[in-house]
Design a protein around this motif. Structure first.
Motif, mmCIF file in Angstrom:
data_model
loop_
_atom_site.group_PDB
_atom_site.id
_atom_site.type_symbol
_atom_site.label_atom_id
_atom_site.label_comp_id
_atom_site.label_asym_id
_atom_site.label_seq_id
_atom_site.Cartn_x
_atom_site.Cartn_y
_atom_site.Cartn_z
ATOM 1 N N LYS A 19 0.829 -1.200 0.000
ATOM 2 C CA LYS A 19 0.000 0.000 0.000
ATOM 3 C C LYS A 19 0.868 1.257 0.000
ATOM 4 C CE LYS A 19 -4.391 1.114 0.070
ATOM 5 N NZ LYS A 19 -5.279 0.666 -1.000
ATOM 6 N N THR A 20 0.400 2.263 -0.749
ATOM 7 C CA THR A 20 1.056 3.574 -0.778
ATOM 8 C C THR A 20 0.067 4.643 -0.328
ATOM 9 O OG1 THR A 20 2.440 2.858 -2.630
ATOM 10 C CG2 THR A 20 2.299 5.223 -2.201
ATOM 11 N N PRO A 21 0.391 5.412 0.710
ATOM 12 C CA PRO A 21 1.597 5.330 1.547
ATOM 13 C C PRO A 21 1.620 4.041 2.363
ATOM 14 C CG PRO A 21 0.026 6.866 2.489
ATOM 15 C CD PRO A 21 -0.511 6.491 1.165
ATOM 16 N N PRO A 22 2.800 3.591 2.745
ATOM 17 C CA PRO A 22 2.923 2.299 3.421
ATOM 18 C C PRO A 22 2.271 2.256 4.801
ATOM 19 C CG PRO A 22 5.005 3.489 3.495
ATOM 20 C CD PRO A 22 4.099 4.268 2.587
ATOM 21 N N VAL A 23 1.720 1.102 5.126
ATOM 22 C CA VAL A 23 1.140 0.868 6.442
ATOM 23 C C VAL A 23 2.212 0.248 7.329
ATOM 24 C CG1 VAL A 23 -0.651 -0.344 7.726
ATOM 25 C CG2 VAL A 23 -1.119 0.472 5.405
ATOM 26 N N ASP A 24 2.319 0.715 8.555
ATOM 27 C CA ASP A 24 3.305 0.176 9.495
ATOM 28 C C ASP A 24 3.060 -1.329 9.658
ATOM 29 O OD1 ASP A 24 4.863 -0.551 11.703
ATOM 30 O OD2 ASP A 24 4.668 1.444 12.590
ATOM 31 N N PRO A 25 4.057 -2.178 9.325
ATOM 32 C CA PRO A 25 3.870 -3.640 9.361
ATOM 33 C C PRO A 25 3.535 -4.207 10.738
ATOM 34 C CG PRO A 25 6.188 -3.079 9.059
ATOM 35 C CD PRO A 25 5.411 -1.811 8.882
ATOM 36 N N LYS A 26 3.769 -3.443 11.803
ATOM 37 C CA LYS A 26 3.455 -3.970 13.133
ATOM 38 C C LYS A 26 1.943 -4.035 13.354
ATOM 39 C CE LYS A 26 3.553 0.392 15.762
ATOM 40 N NZ LYS A 26 4.249 1.166 16.813
ATOM 41 N N PHE A 27 1.167 -3.343 12.493
ATOM 42 C CA PHE A 27 -0.276 -3.294 12.675
ATOM 43 C C PHE A 27 -1.028 -4.395 11.918
ATOM 44 C CE2 PHE A 27 0.596 1.411 13.353
ATOM 45 C CZ PHE A 27 0.505 1.308 14.731
ATOM 46 N N PHE A 28 -0.337 -5.175 11.087
ATOM 47 C CA PHE A 28 -1.014 -6.270 10.378
ATOM 48 C C PHE A 28 -0.054 -7.443 10.210
ATOM 49 C CE2 PHE A 28 1.111 -3.806 7.138
ATOM 50 C CZ PHE A 28 1.533 -4.728 6.183
ATOM 51 N N VAL A 38 2.461 -13.114 16.782
ATOM 52 C CA VAL A 38 1.027 -12.897 16.574
ATOM 53 C C VAL A 38 0.227 -13.384 17.769
ATOM 54 C CG1 VAL A 38 -0.972 -13.599 15.192
ATOM 55 C CG2 VAL A 38 1.160 -12.942 14.058
ATOM 56 N N GLN A 39 0.554 -14.581 18.246
ATOM 57 C CA GLN A 39 -0.160 -15.140 19.392
ATOM 58 C C GLN A 39 0.017 -14.261 20.630
ATOM 59 O OE1 GLN A 39 1.711 -18.999 19.233
ATOM 60 N NE2 GLN A 39 -0.127 -19.970 18.374
ATOM 61 N N HIS A 40 1.219 -13.751 20.825
ATOM 62 C CA HIS A 40 1.482 -12.878 21.968
ATOM 63 C C HIS A 40 0.669 -11.595 21.845
ATOM 64 C CE1 HIS A 40 3.652 -10.864 25.215
ATOM 65 N NE2 HIS A 40 3.828 -9.832 24.386
ATOM 66 N N SER A 41 0.598 -11.028 20.628
ATOM 67 C CA SER A 41 -0.130 -9.773 20.413
ATOM 68 C C SER A 41 -1.616 -9.940 20.704
ATOM 69 C CB SER A 41 0.079 -9.288 18.978
ATOM 70 O OG SER A 41 -0.597 -8.065 18.751
ATOM 71 N N ALA A 90 -0.256 -4.833 19.545
ATOM 72 C CA ALA A 90 -0.082 -3.919 18.419
ATOM 73 C C ALA A 90 -0.850 -4.348 17.171
ATOM 74 C CB ALA A 90 1.406 -3.782 18.087
ATOM 75 N N CYS A 91 -0.899 -5.624 16.881
ATOM 76 C CA CYS A 91 -1.506 -6.100 15.633
ATOM 77 C C CYS A 91 -3.010 -5.813 15.618
ATOM 78 C CB CYS A 91 -1.250 -7.598 15.463
ATOM 79 S SG CYS A 91 -1.765 -8.232 13.855
ATOM 80 N N ARG A 92 -3.451 -5.127 14.556
ATOM 81 C CA ARG A 92 -4.868 -4.754 14.453
ATOM 82 C C ARG A 92 -5.608 -5.597 13.419
ATOM 83 N NH1 ARG A 92 -4.800 -3.210 18.979
ATOM 84 N NH2 ARG A 92 -6.892 -2.335 18.731
ATOM 85 N N ILE A 93 -4.931 -6.009 12.353
ATOM 86 C CA ILE A 93 -5.550 -6.808 11.289
ATOM 87 C C ILE A 93 -4.741 -8.081 11.105
ATOM 88 C CG2 ILE A 93 -6.334 -6.882 8.895
ATOM 89 C CD1 ILE A 93 -7.710 -4.707 10.386
ATOM 90 N N LEU A 94 -5.410 -9.217 11.154
ATOM 91 C CA LEU A 94 -4.729 -10.497 10.952
ATOM 92 C C LEU A 94 -5.427 -11.298 9.866
ATOM 93 C CD1 LEU A 94 -2.564 -12.573 11.870
ATOM 94 C CD2 LEU A 94 -4.311 -13.511 13.414
#
Length: 391
Positions: free
Chosen positions: A68-77, A92-95, A102-106
């Motif tokens: 995606k442009t602008p880039p999405v911070d990878p920690k969020f997905f 992922v399991q810890h999040s 931090a992870c919002r979309i999986l």
């Protein structure tokens, strides 16, 4: 992967079950808005787990967010499937074990959630109908353990499958009654346990919400932000909104007569199905479709994408006929136009178009490509190419 029966029988009462259907599995159009939303809202965005029926779909969705442009911070997905590296799985399991993770979309297959106490998550999207209803209930039951209202949105798309859907799954997808009621009937409460509470109106499923007549602004029948945006983008994936215009009976007749004259010119003496109708480059089906949709004010690019013509010259002549005869038509509003390629079988669509192209005037692929790329052709050349006689 078969569902864990003990987990699958838990039908959560704090979940609204929604079924959305699409003919085209265009994941970028369906989920692109979610990437934009994640970029804007970051850690403030509600968590969503998107369960996919294959690893390939997980990777495809992850790639859309990653590019995606602008880039999405990878920690969020992130994504989670059988072949995901163990370090990523652990992260992922810890999040998702932390309500403030931090992870919002999986994007995940059914592998995620087994043995994980998922916290701070109340939204599940199931992309593609599982074969068995128990699998769906298991996926939707892996979140929302804190009792807060959540949603489970199943997006069913057309696809070829080697095994048919289980009857209970078909009933859940096609029912006009309460979807949670279907689930509770399929998985009744075990003997001796607490009885299932009476279904609360409006927040149980999309069917009950659509039948709401209470008119209360605070009514839970109102679609959630997530549901509303998926509905909007599914419509975009299956079609588009177009300006409509007024067309008189005389204008319609004039277009019809002009198109018929062009067809007669193109067909010439040929009578065979392919060389006479399909092979002339302007099929009867295309003419009828254009006449049926004269009230839609297509742009040239939309016109080219929607209708099939044997050559660029024929396409431009038809475009000129339509616009010349409809000069002065006034706009009347707008309408939603479904995608034109929505027959029951993807394979049949491809076969028809392939035969259509091969039949077109007996051209080889190179000859057809050469003509379409040409910017300037004389009228005599156009008539010669379009009116080629059959062998």
């Amino acid at each position: 992967m078969m569902a864990d029966v003990t987990d699958a029988t838990e039908v959560r009462e704090n979940f609204k079950h929604v079924v959305l259907k699409t003919k085209l599995k265009d994941v970028e159009k369906i989920f692109g808005w979610l990437a934009d939303d994640l970029y804007s809202r970051k850690e403030k965005m509600e968590r969503v787990i998107v369960y996919c029926q294959s690893r390939a779909t997980c990777v495809e969705l992850y790639s859309i967010f990653d590019s995606k442009t602008p880039p999405v911070d990878p920690k969020f997905f992130s994504m989670f499937h059988e072949n995901t590296h163990s370090d990523v799985k652990e992260e992922v399991q810890h999040s998702f074990s932390d309500p403030e993770g931090a992870c919002r979309i999986l994007f995940a297959t059914m592998d995620f959630g087994q043995g994980t106490d998922i916290k701070g998550t109340h939204n599940v999207v199931v992309l593609g109908a599982p074969n068995e209803l128990a699998d769906y209930v298991q996926l939707s039951g892996r979140v929302g353990h804190d009792g807060q209202q959540g949603s489970s949105i199943l997006i069913k798309y057309r696809r070829h499958r080697q095994t048919p859907l289980q009857k209970q799954m078909e009933e859940f997808l096609d029912t006009s009654q309460c979807r949670r009621g279907v689930l509770q009937a399929a998985f009744p409460v075990a003997a001796g346990s607490q009885e299932v509470k009476e279904i609360v109106p409006h927040n149980c499923c999309d069917n009950c919400a659509s039948n709401c007549n209470c008119g209360d602004d605070s009514c839970s029948a109102c679609p959630s932000y997530l549901e509303e945006n998926f509905i909007k983008n599914l419509e975009a994936a299956n079609g588009f909104e177009i300006v409509t215009r007024s067309v008189s009976e005389d204008q319609c007749t004039s277009v019809q007569n002009s198109l018929q004259e062009l067809r007669d010119e193109l067909v010439g003496p040929c009578k065979h199905l392919y060389t006479g109708d399909l092979g002339c480059g302007l099929a009867t089906y295309t003419v009828n479709q254009i006449l049926d949709e004269l009230s839609f004010s297509f742009s040239y690019s939309q016109f080219c994408e929607r209708y099939f013509f044997g050559t660029k010259v024929i396409r431009e002549r038809v475009w000129a006929i339509v616009n010349t005869n409809l000069v002065g038509s006034s706009p009347t509003g707008s309408a939603f136009v479904a995608a034109s390629n929505d027959d029951s079988s993807d394979d049949e669509d491809e076969a028809d178009e392939d035969e259509y192209t091969k039949a077109c005037l007996g051209y080889t692929d190179s000859e057809t490509d050469s003509e379409c790329d040409s910017e300037a052709e004389s009228d005599s050349e156009a008539e010669s190419d379009s009116g080629a006689e059959c062998d």
